[in-house]
Write an enzyme that holds these catalytic residues in place. Structure first.
Site, PDB file in Angstrom:
ATOM      1  NE  ARG A   1      -3.728   0.313   2.328  1.00  8.56           N
ATOM      2  CZ  ARG A   1      -4.436   0.747   3.511  1.00  8.56           C
ATOM      3  NH1 ARG A   1      -4.475  -0.029   4.545  1.00  8.56           N
ATOM      4  NH2 ARG A   1      -5.168   1.747   3.372  1.00  8.56           N
TER       5      ARG A   1
ATOM      6  CG  ASN B   1      -8.531   8.744   2.599  1.00 10.69           C
ATOM      7  OD1 ASN B   1      -9.452   7.819   2.980  1.00 10.69           O
ATOM      8  ND2 ASN B   1      -8.927   9.813   1.722  1.00 10.69           N
TER       9      ASN B   1
ATOM     10  CG  ASP C   1      -4.285   8.994   0.896  1.00 10.02           C
ATOM     11  OD1 ASP C   1      -5.234   8.497   0.476  1.00 10.02           O
ATOM     12  OD2 ASP C   1      -4.266  10.445   1.208  1.00 10.02           O
TER      13      ASP C   1
ATOM     14  CG  HIS D   1      -9.530   6.052  10.367  1.00 13.50           C
ATOM     15  ND1 HIS D   1     -10.272   5.264   9.298  1.00 13.50           N
ATOM     16  CD2 HIS D   1     -10.421   5.994  11.396  1.00 13.50           C
ATOM     17  CE1 HIS D   1     -11.652   5.576   9.524  1.00 13.50           C
ATOM     18  NE2 HIS D   1     -11.631   5.858  10.981  1.00 13.50           N
TER      19      HIS D   1
ATOM     20  CB  ALA E   1     -13.820  13.311  -5.211  1.00 14.71           C
TER      21      ALA E   1
HETATM   22  N1  APR Z   1     -14.672   9.780  -6.174  1.00 14.62           N
HETATM   23  C1  APR Z   1     -15.536   9.771  -5.030  1.00 14.62           C
HETATM   24  N2  APR Z   1     -16.114   8.938  -4.395  1.00 14.62           N
HETATM   25  C2  APR Z   1     -15.739   7.604  -4.722  1.00 14.62           C
HETATM   26  C3  APR Z   1     -14.858   7.307  -5.952  1.00 14.62           C
HETATM   27  C4  APR Z   1     -14.490   8.665  -6.582  1.00 14.62           C
HETATM   28  N3  APR Z   1     -13.739   8.725  -7.570  1.00 14.62           N
HETATM   29  N4  APR Z   1     -14.901   6.218  -6.134  1.00 14.62           N
HETATM   30  C5  APR Z   1     -15.436   5.323  -4.876  1.00 14.62           C
HETATM   31  N5  APR Z   1     -15.976   6.384  -4.307  1.00 14.62           N
HETATM   32  C6  APR Z   1     -16.860   6.072  -3.119  1.00 14.62           C
HETATM   33  C7  APR Z   1     -17.581   4.863  -3.041  1.00 14.62           C
HETATM   34  O1  APR Z   1     -18.931   5.141  -3.657  1.00 14.62           O
HETATM   35  C8  APR Z   1     -17.680   4.702  -1.520  1.00 14.62           C
HETATM   36  O2  APR Z   1     -18.826   5.107  -1.132  1.00 14.62           O
HETATM   37  O3  APR Z   1     -15.972   6.268  -1.846  1.00 14.62           O
HETATM   38  C9  APR Z   1     -16.576   5.583  -1.058  1.00 14.62           C
HETATM   39  C10 APR Z   1     -15.342   4.331  -0.440  1.00 14.62           C
HETATM   40  O4  APR Z   1     -16.024   3.734   0.338  1.00 14.62           O
HETATM   41  P1  APR Z   1     -14.799   2.765   1.275  1.00 14.62           P
HETATM   42  O5  APR Z   1     -13.899   1.943   0.426  1.00 14.62           O
HETATM   43  O6  APR Z   1     -15.764   1.997   2.424  1.00 14.62           O
HETATM   44  O7  APR Z   1     -13.794   3.640   2.316  1.00 14.62           O
HETATM   45  P2  APR Z   1     -13.899   4.579   3.430  1.00 14.62           P
HETATM   46  O8  APR Z   1     -15.287   5.129   3.374  1.00 14.62           O
HETATM   47  O9  APR Z   1     -13.038   5.701   3.352  1.00 14.62           O
HETATM   48  O10 APR Z   1     -13.989   3.525   4.453  1.00 14.62           O
HETATM   49  C11 APR Z   1     -13.795   4.056   5.834  1.00 14.62           C
HETATM   50  O11 APR Z   1     -13.027   1.803   6.553  1.00 14.62           O
HETATM   51  O12 APR Z   1     -11.862  -0.034   6.219  1.00 14.62           O
HETATM   52  C12 APR Z   1     -12.049   1.211   7.094  1.00 14.62           C
HETATM   53  O13 APR Z   1     -10.151   2.354   7.944  1.00 14.62           O
HETATM   54  C13 APR Z   1     -10.622   2.191   6.739  1.00 14.62           C
HETATM   55  O14 APR Z   1     -10.796   4.561   6.697  1.00 14.62           O
HETATM   56  C14 APR Z   1     -11.340   3.353   6.169  1.00 14.62           C
HETATM   57  C15 APR Z   1     -12.794   3.211   6.683  1.00 14.62           C
END
Ligand code: APR
Length: 246
Positions: free
Chosen positions: A70, A102, A104, A119, A229
């Site tokens: 990662r 995130n 990152d 996180h 985004a």
């Molecule tokens: N632009 C905007 N949103 C997007 C894009 C994009 N290009 N591509 C995907 N998405 C959206 C998806 O529709 C989804 O709703 O981003 C979201 C990603 O969701 P997750 O993968 O669940 O990520 P996140 O919400 O950050 O997860 C929260 O879960 O596993 C833990 O610690 C980890 O911080 C993370 C937390």
């Protein structure tokens, strides 16, 4: 009106009483995989095997191999227009802080200065013995890495079952309870971050959501931009950069 004009108009109407809450989706347009959804990391890996204290105790080498993979992806990635727009908005006083789930460092590399990591950060390692935190710009040479004190180093991120950093959590909760919130790229499934936009609504503030998919937040959003985004903020970037030049 174009969604991005709606977006910038609503952002400007908040006169700086605004914070951003971001998730993995904001970095998807920089080539970093999200966790859920079509190509999500959790589709290919079991979080219990890689992102828990038990997994690390059981097999620190396996966990570090995954984080090193990662890290390589993240350190090669570049901020996209969404990260850059948030940094421009901060510079112009349109936004107070970015609260991110995130790990990152793309917000910082885009120029955002007030970034709250709920996180933790993948560009930091922490000693499990003495607690020393070191910044890293590339994956550790030897896996698993050890501290000068001899202790095992771990990624300085929050794993499932672990408490979030209290200072960051308190600050994020306070900010989301007393400002409008633009939520970008989160599935809004993981607590406590997922509840934060509800604090804003409960206290009479507005919520904007930028996400190509609907989420549990969509129902309370005052403006929902069903867009990636990077694309949604491209126009915002252009306009804010032009204003900078004037
Ligand atoms: N632009 C905007 N949103 C997007 C894009 C994009 N290009 N591509 C995907 N998405 C959206 C998806 O529709 C989804 O709703 O981003 C979201 C990603 O969701 P997750 O993968 O669940 O990520 P996140 O919400 O950050 O997860 C929260 O879960 O596993 C833990 O610690 C980890 O911080 C993370 C937390």
């Amino acid at each position: 009106m174009q969604p991005s004009e709606d977006l910038l108009e609503m952002i400007a109407s908040f006169s700086g009483n605004l914070v951003a809450l971001t998730g993995a989706g904001i970095s998807a347009d920089s080539g970093i995989p999200t966790f859920r959804g079509k190509d999500g990391l959790w589709n290919r890996y079991l979080p219990e095997e890689l992102a828990t204290p038990q997994a690390f105790a059981r097999d620190p080498e396996l966990v570090w191999e995954w984080y090193a993979w990662r890290m390589r992806k993240i350190f090669k990635a570049e901020p996209n227009p969404a990260h850059i727009a948030l940094a421009l908005m901060e510079r112009k006083g349109l936004i107070k802080a970015v609260i991110t789930q995130n790990v990152d460092n793309l917000h910082e590399r885009a120029g955002s200065r007030n970034v709250i990591h709920l996180h933790g950060r993948i560009d930091e390692m922490r000693c499990t013995e003495c607690g020393k935190v070191v910044e890293v710009t590339e994956p550790p040479e030897s896996i698993p890495p050890h501290c000068r004190c001899g202790g095992l180093m771990r990624p300085n991120v929050v794993w499932f079952g672990e408490a979030l950093p209290q200072k960051e959590l308190n600050l994020a909760t306070e900010l989301c309870s007393s400002n409008n919130v633009v939520v970008i790229g989160t599935s809004a499934l993981v607590q406590p971050a997922a509840s934060m936009p509800f604090y804003a609504k409960r206290n009479g503030y507005h919520v904007i959501e930028v996400n190509p998919n609907t989420t549990p937040l969509t129902g309370i959003a005052d403006l929902s931009i069903r867009e990636k985004a990077g694309k949604a903020f491209e126009e915002v970037c252009t306009i804010l950069k032009e204003e900078e030049i004037r």
